[in-house]
Design a protein around this motif. Structure first.
Motif, PDB file in Angstrom:
ATOM      1  N   TYR A 271       1.608   9.428  -8.172  1.00 25.81           N
ATOM      2  CA  TYR A 271       1.798  10.582  -9.057  1.00 25.81           C
ATOM      3  C   TYR A 271       2.182  10.157 -10.462  1.00 25.81           C
ATOM      4  O   TYR A 271       1.917  10.876 -11.437  1.00 25.81           O
ATOM      5  CB  TYR A 271       2.856  11.529  -8.482  1.00 25.81           C
ATOM      6  CG  TYR A 271       4.279  11.048  -8.624  1.00 25.81           C
ATOM      7  CD1 TYR A 271       5.068  11.502  -9.672  1.00 25.81           C
ATOM      8  CD2 TYR A 271       4.825  10.132  -7.736  1.00 25.81           C
ATOM      9  CE1 TYR A 271       6.369  11.056  -9.826  1.00 25.81           C
ATOM     10  CE2 TYR A 271       6.122   9.685  -7.879  1.00 25.81           C
ATOM     11  CZ  TYR A 271       6.891  10.151  -8.918  1.00 25.81           C
ATOM     12  OH  TYR A 271       8.185   9.699  -9.073  1.00 25.81           O
ATOM     13  N   LYS A 272       2.799   8.986 -10.613  1.00 27.22           N
ATOM     14  CA  LYS A 272       3.161   8.506 -11.948  1.00 27.22           C
ATOM     15  C   LYS A 272       1.905   8.169 -12.755  1.00 27.22           C
ATOM     16  O   LYS A 272       1.827   8.478 -13.954  1.00 27.22           O
ATOM     17  CB  LYS A 272       4.072   7.281 -11.842  1.00 27.22           C
ATOM     18  CG  LYS A 272       5.429   7.579 -11.211  1.00 27.22           C
ATOM     19  CD  LYS A 272       6.268   6.322 -11.082  1.00 27.22           C
ATOM     20  CE  LYS A 272       7.605   6.646 -10.410  1.00 27.22           C
ATOM     21  NZ  LYS A 272       8.416   5.432 -10.161  1.00 27.22           N
ATOM     22  N   THR A 273       0.930   7.544 -12.106  1.00 26.49           N
ATOM     23  CA  THR A 273      -0.327   7.249 -12.791  1.00 26.49           C
ATOM     24  C   THR A 273      -1.026   8.531 -13.207  1.00 26.49           C
ATOM     25  O   THR A 273      -1.547   8.639 -14.327  1.00 26.49           O
ATOM     26  CB  THR A 273      -1.245   6.424 -11.868  1.00 26.49           C
ATOM     27  OG1 THR A 273      -0.555   5.234 -11.467  1.00 26.49           O
ATOM     28  CG2 THR A 273      -2.525   6.041 -12.586  1.00 26.49           C
ATOM     29  N   THR A 274      -1.040   9.519 -12.301  1.00 24.11           N
ATOM     30  CA  THR A 274      -1.634  10.807 -12.634  1.00 24.11           C
ATOM     31  C   THR A 274      -0.937  11.436 -13.827  1.00 24.11           C
ATOM     32  O   THR A 274      -1.573  11.982 -14.734  1.00 24.11           O
ATOM     33  CB  THR A 274      -1.558  11.754 -11.421  1.00 24.11           C
ATOM     34  OG1 THR A 274      -2.189  11.142 -10.304  1.00 24.11           O
ATOM     35  CG2 THR A 274      -2.242  13.083 -11.719  1.00 24.11           C
TER      36      THR A 274
ATOM     37  N   VAL B  20      -1.181   0.572 -16.411  1.00 24.81           N
ATOM     38  CA  VAL B  20      -2.010   1.129 -15.334  1.00 24.81           C
ATOM     39  C   VAL B  20      -3.502   1.062 -15.657  1.00 24.81           C
ATOM     40  O   VAL B  20      -4.329   1.626 -14.935  1.00 24.81           O
ATOM     41  CB  VAL B  20      -1.604   2.590 -15.018  1.00 24.81           C
ATOM     42  CG1 VAL B  20      -0.158   2.650 -14.576  1.00 24.81           C
ATOM     43  CG2 VAL B  20      -1.851   3.521 -16.205  1.00 24.81           C
ATOM     44  N   GLY B  21      -3.873   0.381 -16.735  1.00 23.61           N
ATOM     45  CA  GLY B  21      -5.276   0.185 -17.031  1.00 23.61           C
ATOM     46  C   GLY B  21      -5.945   1.326 -17.764  1.00 23.61           C
ATOM     47  O   GLY B  21      -7.164   1.496 -17.688  1.00 23.61           O
ATOM     48  N   LEU B  22      -5.172   2.118 -18.517  1.00 26.55           N
ATOM     49  CA  LEU B  22      -5.749   3.187 -19.321  1.00 26.55           C
ATOM     50  C   LEU B  22      -5.782   2.850 -20.810  1.00 26.55           C
ATOM     51  O   LEU B  22      -6.257   3.638 -21.619  1.00 26.55           O
ATOM     52  CB  LEU B  22      -4.964   4.484 -19.099  1.00 26.55           C
ATOM     53  CG  LEU B  22      -5.164   5.118 -17.720  1.00 26.55           C
ATOM     54  CD1 LEU B  22      -4.196   6.279 -17.518  1.00 26.55           C
ATOM     55  CD2 LEU B  22      -6.609   5.607 -17.562  1.00 26.55           C
TER      56      LEU B  22
ATOM     57  N   SER C 126       0.832  -1.209   0.000  1.00 25.40           N
ATOM     58  CA  SER C 126       0.000   0.000   0.000  1.00 25.40           C
ATOM     59  C   SER C 126       0.866   1.258   0.000  1.00 25.40           C
ATOM     60  O   SER C 126       0.537   2.250  -0.659  1.00 25.40           O
ATOM     61  CB  SER C 126      -0.943  -0.002   1.213  1.00 25.40           C
ATOM     62  OG  SER C 126      -0.230   0.108   2.428  1.00 25.40           O
ATOM     63  N   LEU C 127       1.987   1.224   0.705  1.00 30.29           N
ATOM     64  CA  LEU C 127       2.893   2.371   0.722  1.00 30.29           C
ATOM     65  C   LEU C 127       3.522   2.597  -0.650  1.00 30.29           C
ATOM     66  O   LEU C 127       3.627   3.737  -1.122  1.00 30.29           O
ATOM     67  CB  LEU C 127       3.979   2.179   1.772  1.00 30.29           C
ATOM     68  CG  LEU C 127       3.521   2.229   3.226  1.00 30.29           C
ATOM     69  CD1 LEU C 127       4.674   1.880   4.164  1.00 30.29           C
ATOM     70  CD2 LEU C 127       2.941   3.590   3.573  1.00 30.29           C
ATOM     71  N   LEU C 128       3.935   1.515  -1.289  1.00 34.05           N
ATOM     72  CA  LEU C 128       4.519   1.660  -2.632  1.00 34.05           C
ATOM     73  C   LEU C 128       3.496   2.230  -3.611  1.00 34.05           C
ATOM     74  O   LEU C 128       3.830   3.033  -4.486  1.00 34.05           O
ATOM     75  CB  LEU C 128       5.034   0.299  -3.124  1.00 34.05           C
ATOM     76  CG  LEU C 128       6.342  -0.176  -2.489  1.00 34.05           C
ATOM     77  CD1 LEU C 128       6.621  -1.627  -2.872  1.00 34.05           C
ATOM     78  CD2 LEU C 128       7.507   0.710  -2.920  1.00 34.05           C
ATOM     79  N   GLY C 129       2.223   1.810  -3.473  1.00 31.61           N
ATOM     80  CA  GLY C 129       1.185   2.353  -4.334  1.00 31.61           C
ATOM     81  C   GLY C 129       1.022   3.856  -4.144  1.00 31.61           C
ATOM     82  O   GLY C 129       0.902   4.608  -5.115  1.00 31.61           O
TER      83      GLY C 129
END
Length: 342
Positions: A20-23, A69-71, A12-15
């Motif tokens: 910000y990378k996903t954003t 990332v599922g986009l 969860s911490l790594l996520g």
């Protein structure tokens, strides 16, 4: 020791550390037009790069990351839209949501959040330019691109007022800190007898007028440029709208604004508040608490208020019979109150 079933894990911490990378991937896919390009059909990186004027290697890395990332989805070197993307991420879609990245993932917000630790120590913004700065350019992006979220909330406001508004010969509406103007414009669109006065900074009002033009009500919209705490309000009005702005201030300062607006409301008029509210523990309703963090970094004393706080503010300003309305799928609440007799 905590008795909660929830726990902090390395995963969860790594996520959180990489969120910000996903954003950034979403922002880049929108800004470069990748989703519009893939709407034409599955394509390899070389084809997408050629259409968008990009380096092939750079596009290949971007497309693979979007798939990761599922986009998007990848199949044998060709990339395609996932289900739902054609609705929310393709700009020609009526339900297009992509432009909200310019609001909810803006550089202005990110620059402020970089200084969150300083804001916590200071108790408010340490930015030289921030949400309370007159003429702040962020509000132009907000007025241009936040319509996707504002539209369903404005419909809830119009629905809540509909039986009352329909029976009035005139409906004069003051939209305070109007931004895009969707709340007042929706009332004007629904009620042919309505006229709207749009109050906001001079750099924002032309954008609200563009929305008014598209909605066919431009001839019934009037400007009130300036600071909502200082500009002459005119009136009186049947309805005063105060939307997504009171969380920029302390309860005391927000109450001061409501008391200033009260004399501008007709004796049988109404006031409408829209915004986040604090109604549940943080883990059960995270959105308003995360928004308060933005207010901490971006304003002097702003934070999300409780429904009880709004009720106190309304009562002190001379409003009564407050009713709360939910916005399906969004964390906003709508409060509608009457001008108190006398």
């Amino acid at each position: 020791m905590s008795t909660s079933k929830k726990s902090v894990t390395r995963e969860s911490l790594l996520g959180m550390m990489q969120a910000y990378k996903t954003t950034s991937l979403l922002r880049t896919g929108v800004s470069m037009g990748v989703f519009d390009c893939l709407d034409e059909g599955p394509a390899d990186a070389e084809t997408v790069a050629g259409r968008l004027g990009s380096d092939v290697r750079g596009m290949r890395i971007l497309l693979n990351a979007l798939a990761a990332v599922g986009l998007a989805e990848e199949n044998d070197g060709r990339f395609a839209l996932l289900a739902g993307a054609e609705q929310f991420l393709v700009s020609k879609s009526p339900a297009y949501f992509g432009d909200m990245v310019r609001v909810m993932a803006s550089d202005w917000e990110w620059d402020a959040l970089k200084k969150l630790d300083q804001a916590v120590r200071h108790g408010g913004t340490v930015m030289e330019v921030h949400a309370e700065t007159p003429g702040y350019e962020y509000w132009e992006d907000f007025a241009s691109h936040a319509v996707a979220v504002a539209r369903p909330t404005a419909q809830v406001v119009a629905d809540a007022l509909e039986p009352w508004a329909a029976g009035r010969d005139s409906l004069d509406v003051l939209d305070v800190a109007c931004g895009h103007g969707m709340y007042g414009l929706t009332l004007a669109q629904r009620n042919p007898q309505a006229r709207m006065w749009a109050l906001d900074w001079p750099n924002v009002l032309p954008l609200a007028e563009q929305h008014a033009e598209r909605m066919g009500v431009r001839d019934r919209v009037h400007r009130l440029p300036g600071d909502m705490f200082e500009v002459p309000l005119g009136g009186p009005y049947d309805v005063v709208l105060v939307t997504n702005v009171l969380h920029h201030f302390s309860e005391e300062r927000a109450g001061e604004l409501l008391r200033r607006l009260a004399p501008a409301v007709k004796p049988d008029g109404k006031i409408v508040l829209v915004g986040f509210t604090l109604d549940a523990p943080p883990a059960e309703d995270p959105a308003p608490h995360l928004f308060s963090i933005l207010m901490l970094t971006w304003t002097f004393e702003g934070e999300v208020h409780t429904v009880q706080s709004y009720t106190r503010m309304l009562s002190a300003a001379g409003f009564t019979n407050s009713h709360r309305h939910e916005v399906p799928g969004l964390a906003f609440r709508v409060l509608v109150a009457d001008k108190a007799a006398g």
